[in-house]
Scaffold this motif. Structure first.
Motif, mmCIF file in Angstrom:
data_model
loop_
_atom_site.group_PDB
_atom_site.id
_atom_site.type_symbol
_atom_site.label_atom_id
_atom_site.label_comp_id
_atom_site.label_asym_id
_atom_site.label_seq_id
_atom_site.Cartn_x
_atom_site.Cartn_y
_atom_site.Cartn_z
ATOM 1 N N GLU A 75 4.693 6.968 24.744
ATOM 2 C CA GLU A 75 6.268 7.409 24.341
ATOM 3 C C GLU A 75 6.894 6.895 23.972
ATOM 4 O O GLU A 75 7.765 5.268 25.284
ATOM 5 C CB GLU A 75 6.005 8.458 25.623
ATOM 6 C CG GLU A 75 7.230 9.578 24.964
ATOM 7 C CD GLU A 75 7.577 10.518 25.799
ATOM 8 O OE1 GLU A 75 8.662 10.965 25.520
ATOM 9 O OE2 GLU A 75 7.476 10.412 26.834
ATOM 10 N N LYS A 133 6.054 9.293 20.227
ATOM 11 C CA LYS A 133 4.319 9.301 20.540
ATOM 12 C C LYS A 133 3.174 8.180 19.520
ATOM 13 O O LYS A 133 3.747 8.472 18.417
ATOM 14 C CB LYS A 133 4.057 10.636 20.558
ATOM 15 C CG LYS A 133 4.304 11.757 21.143
ATOM 16 C CD LYS A 133 4.555 11.054 23.120
ATOM 17 C CE LYS A 133 5.108 12.198 23.935
ATOM 18 N NZ LYS A 133 4.372 13.271 24.184
ATOM 19 N N GLY A 141 6.761 13.432 18.277
ATOM 20 C CA GLY A 141 6.428 14.435 18.945
ATOM 21 C C GLY A 141 7.074 15.571 19.770
ATOM 22 O O GLY A 141 6.102 16.280 19.309
ATOM 23 N N ASP A 142 8.188 15.652 20.119
ATOM 24 C CA ASP A 142 8.876 16.883 20.241
ATOM 25 C C ASP A 142 10.119 16.658 19.668
ATOM 26 O O ASP A 142 10.905 14.870 20.159
ATOM 27 C CB ASP A 142 8.274 16.734 21.801
ATOM 28 C CG ASP A 142 9.437 18.576 22.318
ATOM 29 O OD1 ASP A 142 9.180 19.370 21.050
ATOM 30 O OD2 ASP A 142 9.352 18.700 22.790
ATOM 31 N N GLU A 197 15.268 18.098 20.412
ATOM 32 C CA GLU A 197 15.700 19.183 20.193
ATOM 33 C C GLU A 197 17.173 18.832 19.851
ATOM 34 O O GLU A 197 17.572 17.765 20.373
ATOM 35 C CB GLU A 197 15.720 19.115 21.847
ATOM 36 C CG GLU A 197 16.216 20.638 21.860
ATOM 37 C CD GLU A 197 16.833 20.802 23.210
ATOM 38 O OE1 GLU A 197 18.136 21.993 23.773
ATOM 39 O OE2 GLU A 197 16.239 20.885 24.675
ATOM 40 N N ARG A 211 11.439 7.577 23.964
ATOM 41 C CA ARG A 211 12.253 8.611 24.100
ATOM 42 C C ARG A 211 13.787 7.671 23.802
ATOM 43 O O ARG A 211 14.046 7.144 24.435
ATOM 44 C CB ARG A 211 11.309 9.544 24.943
ATOM 45 C CG ARG A 211 12.460 11.018 24.988
ATOM 46 C CD ARG A 211 11.708 11.507 26.597
ATOM 47 N NE ARG A 211 13.238 12.687 26.545
ATOM 48 C CZ ARG A 211 12.153 13.895 26.301
ATOM 49 N NH1 ARG A 211 11.285 14.216 26.209
ATOM 50 N NH2 ARG A 211 13.301 14.858 26.422
ATOM 51 N N SER A 232 10.964 12.469 20.290
ATOM 52 C CA SER A 232 10.427 11.805 21.513
ATOM 53 C C SER A 232 9.347 11.318 20.249
ATOM 54 O O SER A 232 8.899 12.222 19.691
ATOM 55 C CB SER A 232 9.370 12.778 22.728
ATOM 56 O OG SER A 232 8.188 12.150 22.999
#
Length: 571
Positions: free
Chosen positions: A222, A201, A190-191, A193, A224, A199
């Motif tokens: 989620e 999802k 999902g995301d 960095e 993470r 992350s």
């Protein structure tokens, strides 16, 4: 592999999953290190290791409540030849990638060939044993093998399936963070960095939500992963609530450092998850490609100098049992004393090659628990003298040519637990005239150097399952002596070991399989390649009180996928 699977065609859910588990919530765990790629199937780069398991699916899936049994996942059926010389899979018509496109035979064939040729070396050995891979119907694919190996029909169903169209015109082997992989699994990226977090999802449109194999799994919205520079920073983040689950590997820390507000007021709880799997091998591996470690007597001396009882008492309160062999703590582990019966029959043709202890019996040296470790230090010195090393008047160990016995222990930066162990060990080595050093490098350098075997000694961990098979060639096969990227960090080069792996793969029944595995265990253990340390008969996980797991635990306990696969969250 042998007999029938435990679950019939009408099973409702895996026995260790809760089909009534609610959906929702999140889990946040931590990792020491960093990452610069999202592709877990290539040799280049650093990847969150979990992506290999959580972001991709294969034709078949494992039940962690039984060894050597697979169930249909992307494939709805499987057929094999009378002697398992070929295997054919038929894809489920509903199988989809996360972008909604169907999984095709073309995707399957491309995935297998790509992984087997330019993917990570872990995939190459299997592909080398495939004579032909061909489409046999709209949704069916057949693999024909070029060797006699009963396990191939199972493990060929366990390769990740990727979307061919995503990689057209792109360099698959050089992919980094610019390409977010498209998979078929319940979770998608999902995301993220770079070097900080990833992350995952839960995909509400996941194609397999109604499969019995998936009921009660993948319940969290989620998953993470947070990344930290060292273990201390990660533990502080857990205490502060940034993470809501932490797997603890230190028994002493588990008992003495989990007294903080969130734990005391019940927001966090401690869970201990027992298991019945083999210990595997954990410790400090000696690279026999270095002539310094080529002599088994030298390796034995270094094992004698490692005062396990004292170090275990200092760091773990003496609570953790020692690893005694690669498959100890299981029915596959070698027995004490001389080899007998079928195990002896398998080993005797290689008697001239085997090291002392393989046939006669071998156990790691034990000390009196005192720091001086005098008895084992004397034995270490005697072994070194036999191998041509002696301590000079200046207290330094040298050979006949006057060369000092010196080496470096390679560790990752921030690896506090390993640093503590090695600091105690290096002090003990001074008693036999060895003045070794620690070399710490960042994750990228560490991964590169261990894949290229550019080290003298380093921390080594290899988990073992109750269904060992072809992966043992990747661990101990002679190809790994020179071929980079294998798990054979010690450089095992043993025809006897390869013969035992072959005997395992072609065992006609469970009895012969166990005998071959026990024989392999004797060869590896008496090879004295690793200074073994301790194992945990339980996994220790501290977590948010709202994170739950089923009461029925699989025989593998806390194994790959147990968390988060069958966990859920409830207020």
């Amino acid at each position: 592999m042998y007999g029938e699977p435990a679950l019939g065609p009408d099973f409702k859910a895996l026995p260790y999953a809760n089909p009534d588990a609610p959906k929702g919530g999140r889990i946040v765990t931590g990792e020491v290190g960093s990452f610069d790629s999202l592709n877990p199937h290539i040799r280049k780069g650093r990847v969150p290791w979990q992506l290999r398991f959580i972001a991709y699916e294969s034709l078949m899936g494992r039940s962690y409540d039984e060894p050597f049994a697979l169930y249909g996942l992307l494939a709805e059926s499987i057929e094999t030849g009378p002697n398992r010389e070929w295997v054919e899979f038929t894809l489920r018509p509903e199988a989809r990638f996360s972008d909604g496109s169907p999984v095709t035979v073309e995707d399957v064939l491309w995935s297998y060939e790509t992984l087997g040729t330019i993917g990570h070396p872990r995939y190459h050995g299997l592909w080398d044993k495939v004579e032909t891979a061909e489409q046999t119907g709209d949704r069916s694919v057949r693999f024909t093998f070029n060797v006699e190996d009963r396990e191939l029909a199972l493990i060929i169903g366990m390769r990740p399936i990727m979307k061919k169209a995503q990689w057209e015109g792109k360099d698959f082997a050089d992919s980094g963070l610019d390409e977010v992989p498209i998979g078929t699994a319940p979770y998608v990226i999902g995301d993220f960095e770079a070097g900080r977090f990833v992350s995952m999802k839960r995909n509400p449109d996941y194609w397999g939500n109604d499969l019995p194999f998936r009921r009660g799994t993948n319940n969290l919205d989620e998953v993470r992963y947070e990344f930290y520079a060292d273990e201390n920073a990660m533990f502080e983040a857990f205490k502060a609530g940034v993470m809501n689950s932490n797997r603890e590997t230190s028994a002493a820390k588990w008992e003495g450092q989990y007294d903080f507000p969130a734990m005391n007021d019940g927001k966090m709880v401690k869970s201990e998850i027992p298991h019945q799997r083999p210990t595997g091998i954990v410790g400090y591996v000696m690279n026999t490609r270095n002539p310094l470690f080529a002599d088994w007597r030298v390796r034995s001396a270094l094992i004698h100098a490692f005062n396990f009882e004292f170090i275990n008492a200092t760091l773990n309160g003496g609570e953790l049992p020692r690893i005694t062999s690669y498959f100890s703590n299981s029915v596959l582990g070698m027995s004490q004393g001389p080899a007998e019966g079928r195990v002896k029959d398998l080993l005797e043709p290689f008697a001239d090659e085997l090291l002392p202890g393989a046939l006669e019996g071998y156990a790691p040296p034990a000390s009196d628990g005192k720091e001086a470790n005098r008895g084992n230090i004397r034995k270490a010195l005697a072994l070194l003298e036999e191998a041509g090393w002696s301590v000079g008047s200046d207290g330094v160990l040298r050979n006949a040519e006057g060369k000092d016995f010196s080496f470096k222990v390679l560790l990752k930066q921030g690896d506090t637990a390993r640093q503590q162990t090695i600091d105690i060990y290096l002090e003990a080595l001074k008693r036999i005239g060895i003045f070794a050093e620690v070399e710490t490098v960042d994750n990228a350098q560490y991964n590169e150097r261990t894949q290229d075997y550019s080290f003298d000694m380093t921390y080594y961990r290899r988990g073992m399952s109750l269904s060992p098979g072809n992966e043992q060639y990747l661990y101990w096969g002679a190809d790994g002596v020179s071929k980079p990227g294998t798990r054979n960090w010690m450089g095992v080069n043993s025809p006897a070991a390869e013969a035992m792996i072959n005997a395992m793969l072609n065992a006609p029944d469970q009895t012969d399989f166990i005998a071959a595995t026990r024989a392999l265990d004797r060869i590896l253990t008496s090879g004295r390649y690793v200074i073994p340390i301790w194992y945990d008969p339980v996994s220790r996980i501290a977590h948010d009180a709202g994170l739950k797991y089923p009461e029925h635990l699989p025989i593998y306990g806390d194994w790959l996928g147990f968390q988060p696969d069958v966990w859920w969250f409830e207020e």
